[in-house]
Scaffold this motif. Structure first.
Motif, PDB file in Angstrom:
ATOM      1  N   ALA A 137      -2.713   3.134   0.221  1.00  0.00           N
ATOM      2  CA  ALA A 137      -1.569   3.198  -0.894  1.00  0.00           C
ATOM      3  C   ALA A 137      -0.736   1.635  -0.805  1.00  0.00           C
ATOM      4  CB  ALA A 137      -0.526   4.167  -0.679  1.00  0.00           C
ATOM      5  N   TRP A 138      -0.833   1.240   0.516  1.00  0.00           N
ATOM      6  CA  TRP A 138      -0.210  -0.160   0.743  1.00  0.00           C
ATOM      7  C   TRP A 138      -0.924  -1.566   0.145  1.00  0.00           C
ATOM      8  CZ3 TRP A 138       4.038  -2.466   1.213  1.00  0.00           C
ATOM      9  CH2 TRP A 138       4.049  -3.645   1.794  1.00  0.00           C
ATOM     10  N   PHE A 154      -4.614   7.087   4.401  1.00  0.00           N
ATOM     11  CA  PHE A 154      -4.040   7.160   3.097  1.00  0.00           C
ATOM     12  C   PHE A 154      -2.742   6.272   2.803  1.00  0.00           C
ATOM     13  CE2 PHE A 154      -6.257  11.100   3.231  1.00  0.00           C
ATOM     14  CZ  PHE A 154      -6.961  11.083   1.925  1.00  0.00           C
ATOM     15  N   SER A 155      -1.976   6.074   3.900  1.00  0.00           N
ATOM     16  CA  SER A 155      -0.865   5.268   3.484  1.00  0.00           C
ATOM     17  C   SER A 155      -1.270   3.655   3.575  1.00  0.00           C
ATOM     18  CB  SER A 155       0.076   5.264   4.964  1.00  0.00           C
ATOM     19  OG  SER A 155      -0.390   4.825   5.952  1.00  0.00           O
ATOM     20  N   GLY A 156      -2.340   3.447   4.212  1.00  0.00           N
ATOM     21  CA  GLY A 156      -3.055   1.976   4.179  1.00  0.00           C
ATOM     22  C   GLY A 156      -3.741   1.750   2.897  1.00  0.00           C
ATOM     23  N   SER A 173      11.549   6.338  -4.041  1.00  0.00           N
ATOM     24  CA  SER A 173      10.764   6.826  -5.291  1.00  0.00           C
ATOM     25  C   SER A 173      11.249   7.729  -6.105  1.00  0.00           C
ATOM     26  CB  SER A 173       9.445   7.709  -4.394  1.00  0.00           C
ATOM     27  OG  SER A 173       8.953   7.039  -3.237  1.00  0.00           O
ATOM     28  N   ALA A 208      -3.451  10.524   7.919  1.00  0.00           N
ATOM     29  CA  ALA A 208      -2.239   9.916   7.201  1.00  0.00           C
ATOM     30  C   ALA A 208      -2.066   8.563   7.352  1.00  0.00           C
ATOM     31  CB  ALA A 208      -0.789  10.423   8.162  1.00  0.00           C
ATOM     32  N   LEU A 209      -2.692   7.671   8.270  1.00  0.00           N
ATOM     33  CA  LEU A 209      -2.609   6.351   8.296  1.00  0.00           C
ATOM     34  C   LEU A 209      -3.689   5.855   7.356  1.00  0.00           C
ATOM     35  CD1 LEU A 209      -2.003   5.447  12.122  1.00  0.00           C
ATOM     36  CD2 LEU A 209      -0.287   5.039  10.277  1.00  0.00           C
ATOM     37  N   LEU A 223      12.154   5.825   1.955  1.00  0.00           N
ATOM     38  CA  LEU A 223      11.367   5.888   0.850  1.00  0.00           C
ATOM     39  C   LEU A 223      11.164   7.035  -0.279  1.00  0.00           C
ATOM     40  CD1 LEU A 223       8.343   5.104   3.383  1.00  0.00           C
ATOM     41  CD2 LEU A 223       9.065   3.720   1.602  1.00  0.00           C
ATOM     42  N   ALA A 232      11.655   7.306   6.154  1.00  0.00           N
ATOM     43  CA  ALA A 232      10.783   8.191   5.329  1.00  0.00           C
ATOM     44  C   ALA A 232      11.844   8.387   4.426  1.00  0.00           C
ATOM     45  CB  ALA A 232      10.303   9.505   6.251  1.00  0.00           C
TER      46      ALA A 232
END
Length: 226
Positions: A21-22, A17-19, A88, A14-15, A84, A81
């Motif tokens: 995206a960021w 993919f979130s990284g 969105s 998860a981290l 966010l 969360a």
């Protein structure tokens, strides 16, 4: 995911993919700032953008740290969360409008015809533009000149105004002041964009074609105190 999952490898995925995206969001914002801002003001625009962005990160860190102290790390992550998700969803309905402005440099102002030879520091400089506008176009002209005034101020003018002659109502006088002759030359030499040119052309299309607009440049007269 961080709030409810306790399996390390799932959190790691998860981290990742979130990284991604960021980093992607930051890259897009940085690129958009560089292509959106006109060339002559791009460095200053980026400085303001980075100040707001980094300042937002600092303030956000303090706010969410305070929230974690107050309600616990798990609940703070859940609230984040939810925020966010709401953000969105709102973005699907309220997006940043596409202005489609022509930001390409436009050096369409002719070189001023001057008898005096001002130095770069001479100023302030008063620029006047006289227009003759038929009565049936007066409202459209004053509306169009609003965009012209914003263009003058955006590209370096300290003050801008539009006046109408009380004895000859078809005569309008635009006045704006610039800090120095060098600053005014910069307006001529690259600060104007295609959008600024379009705004001027729209206003001048309403001017009486039999009376060409007249541009004058006034320099300060310094007198001895004695």
């Amino acid at each position: 995911m961080l709030a409810v999952v306790r399996v390390p490898w799932i959190i790691g995925v998860a981290l990742v993919f979130s990284g991604l995206a960021w980093v992607g969001v930051l890259s897009i914002l940085n690129a958009q700032m560089q292509v959106t801002a006109p060339e002559w003001v791009r460095a200053r625009a980026l400085a303001v953008y980075l100040t707001v962005c980094q300042g937002g990160l600092a303030i956000g860190a303090a706010v969410w740290g305070r929230a974690a102290d107050a309600i616990g790390v798990r609940d703070a992550l859940l609230v984040a969360a939810v925020v966010l998700v709401i953000g969105s969803l709102v973005g699907l309905f309220i997006s940043v409008p596409d202005t489609s402005l022509d930001r390409s440099p436009s050096m369409h102002w002719p070189t001023p015809a001057m008898v005096l030879d001002p130095s770069a520091s001479t100023g302030p400089v008063l620029v006047t533009v006289e227009y003759r506008v038929p009565a049936d176009r007066a409202d459209a002209f004053t509306d169009a000149m609003g965009a012209v005034g914003r263009s003058r101020l955006r590209t370096g003018a300290l003050h801008w105004d539009l006046y109408q002659d009380g004895s000859q109502p078809d005569r309008y006088l635009e006045l704006f002041t610039v800090a120095s002759w060098e600053e005014h030359e910069r307006q001529h030499g690259g600060r104007l964009t295609g959008y600024d040119r379009a705004a001027e052309e729209k206003a001048r299309s309403l001017v009486d074609p039999e009376h060409r607009f007249t541009v004058s440049h006034y320099l300060p007269v310094h007198r001895d105190s004695g």
